[in-house]
Design a protein around this motif. Structure first.
Motif, PDB file in Angstrom:
ATOM      1  N   GLU A 122      21.485  34.144  37.369  1.00 49.68           N
ATOM      2  CA  GLU A 122      19.991  33.491  36.851  1.00 49.68           C
ATOM      3  C   GLU A 122      20.547  32.562  37.631  1.00 49.68           C
ATOM      4  OE1 GLU A 122      18.247  32.086  32.391  1.00 49.68           O
ATOM      5  OE2 GLU A 122      20.180  33.801  32.461  1.00 49.68           O
ATOM      6  N   GLN A 123      21.577  31.413  37.239  1.00 52.48           N
ATOM      7  CA  GLN A 123      21.896  30.073  37.714  1.00 52.48           C
ATOM      8  C   GLN A 123      21.988  30.219  39.759  1.00 52.48           C
ATOM      9  OE1 GLN A 123      25.736  30.388  36.108  1.00 52.48           O
ATOM     10  NE2 GLN A 123      24.771  29.594  34.731  1.00 52.48           N
ATOM     11  N   ASP A 168      18.923  29.526  39.040  1.00 53.63           N
ATOM     12  CA  ASP A 168      18.246  28.297  39.221  1.00 53.63           C
ATOM     13  C   ASP A 168      17.571  27.650  40.248  1.00 53.63           C
ATOM     14  OD1 ASP A 168      17.159  28.711  36.917  1.00 53.63           O
ATOM     15  OD2 ASP A 168      19.019  28.465  35.537  1.00 53.63           O
ATOM     16  N   LYS A 209      14.788  25.386  41.261  1.00 55.11           N
ATOM     17  CA  LYS A 209      14.928  24.192  41.449  1.00 55.11           C
ATOM     18  C   LYS A 209      14.871  23.142  42.531  1.00 55.11           C
ATOM     19  CE  LYS A 209      15.393  25.426  36.172  1.00 55.11           C
ATOM     20  NZ  LYS A 209      15.650  25.367  34.524  1.00 55.11           N
TER      21      LYS A 209
END
Length: 282
Positions: free
Chosen positions: A42-43, A46, A50
């Protein structure tokens, strides 16, 4: 009309350099590092969504991704990064490999050669033009990493703490780092990322070239890399030696001198793998 491209990544634990191929000229971007040792899927997603995607031109469609990074010698880590990339680009062809393969392809292309990384850490291999055939095992910054920034930085600290530096160099060291023995030992033995801390002192070497003590540290440290690693490949005498990384780039004069001294065939030196990887994947 969308432009279909290849996305190339060269990643360390602190930063990732990304290159887009398929437009008129390659375009480069940077994000924080991607490391499966320290980040979850998930990181990593991101970071991609992002930090990276907002930098892309609107007409870009990624149809191939080739990712080279740290911590990717284990299958579970490869799958973690590959799955994260696939989540962002589900229709793209995904290739994930470790940083040493990235260095080998960047330096050697499709030819055989000895590929060496001399950055914060150090590593080397014999590349036959397609695969890494031999890899002298790396032992990390405590037991190994000869010739690396961490190795050379440790030498600087030893010279400083043992009062081996002369008065002129000691004064320059104090003015630059404003530290002391207790603070140094705290950073080395108690705080995380000691290898990066040590490597930070290699800059002192580049700023004080020409002083005999500085040259001794550099020549001894890089010679240790040749003796412990390069000499272990019998192919070193018959195929070119290539180097990549900040240490290799800044002190390439000494590397060239060592190749001449030992009558080894000198190849190319790159500051980062990205230029070579863009050529390899074109």
């Amino acid at each position: 009309m969308a432009t279909r491209i290849k996305l190339i990544a060269d990643s360390g634990s602190t930063k990732t350099e990304w290159g887009l191929l398929g437009r008129s000229e390659p375009t480069l971007f940077r994000t924080q590092g991607v490391s499966p040792y320290f980040q979850s899927a998930e990181q990593i997603r991101d970071i991609l969504t992002k930090e990276l995607l907002p930098q892309f031109p609107a007409d870009v469609v990624v149809d191939e991704v080739y990712f080279y990074g740290t911590g990717l010698s284990q299958e579970k880590n490869i799958h973690l990064v590959a799955d994260s990339l696939k989540a962002v680009w589900p229709d793209a062809v995904i290739g994930v490999n470790h940083d040493l393969m990235g260095a080998a392809r960047a330096l050697c292309g499709h030819e055989q050669g000895i590929a060496s990384i001399l950055g914060t850490g150090s590593n080397s291999c014999y590349f036959d033009g397609q695969d890494i055939v031999k890899n002298n095992p790396g032992l990390g910054y405590i037991l190994g990493d000869e010739g690396s920034g961490a190795y050379l930085g440790r030498k600087v600290l030893q010279y400083y703490l043992y009062s081996t530096l002369d008065e002129e160099l000691s004064t320059r060291f104090d003015m630059k780092y404003k530290t002391n023995k207790d603070e140094i030992l705290e950073n080395v033995y108690r705080k995380p990322l000691a290898n990066r801390y040590l490597a930070g002192f290699a800059e002192f070497l580049s700023e004080n070239r020409g002083h005999f003590l500085i040259e001794n540290i550099l020549e001894d440290g890089l010679n240790d890399f040749f003796f412990s690693h390069i000499y272990k490949y019998r192919e070193s005498w018959t195929t070119s030696l290539h180097f990549v990384g900040g240490i290799a780039w800044h002190f390439q004069d000494i590397i060239k001198e060592l190749c001449e001294l030992y009558e080894l065939p000198m190849g190319k030196i790159l500051r980062t793998p990205m230029d070579g990887l863009l050529v390899y994947h074109t």
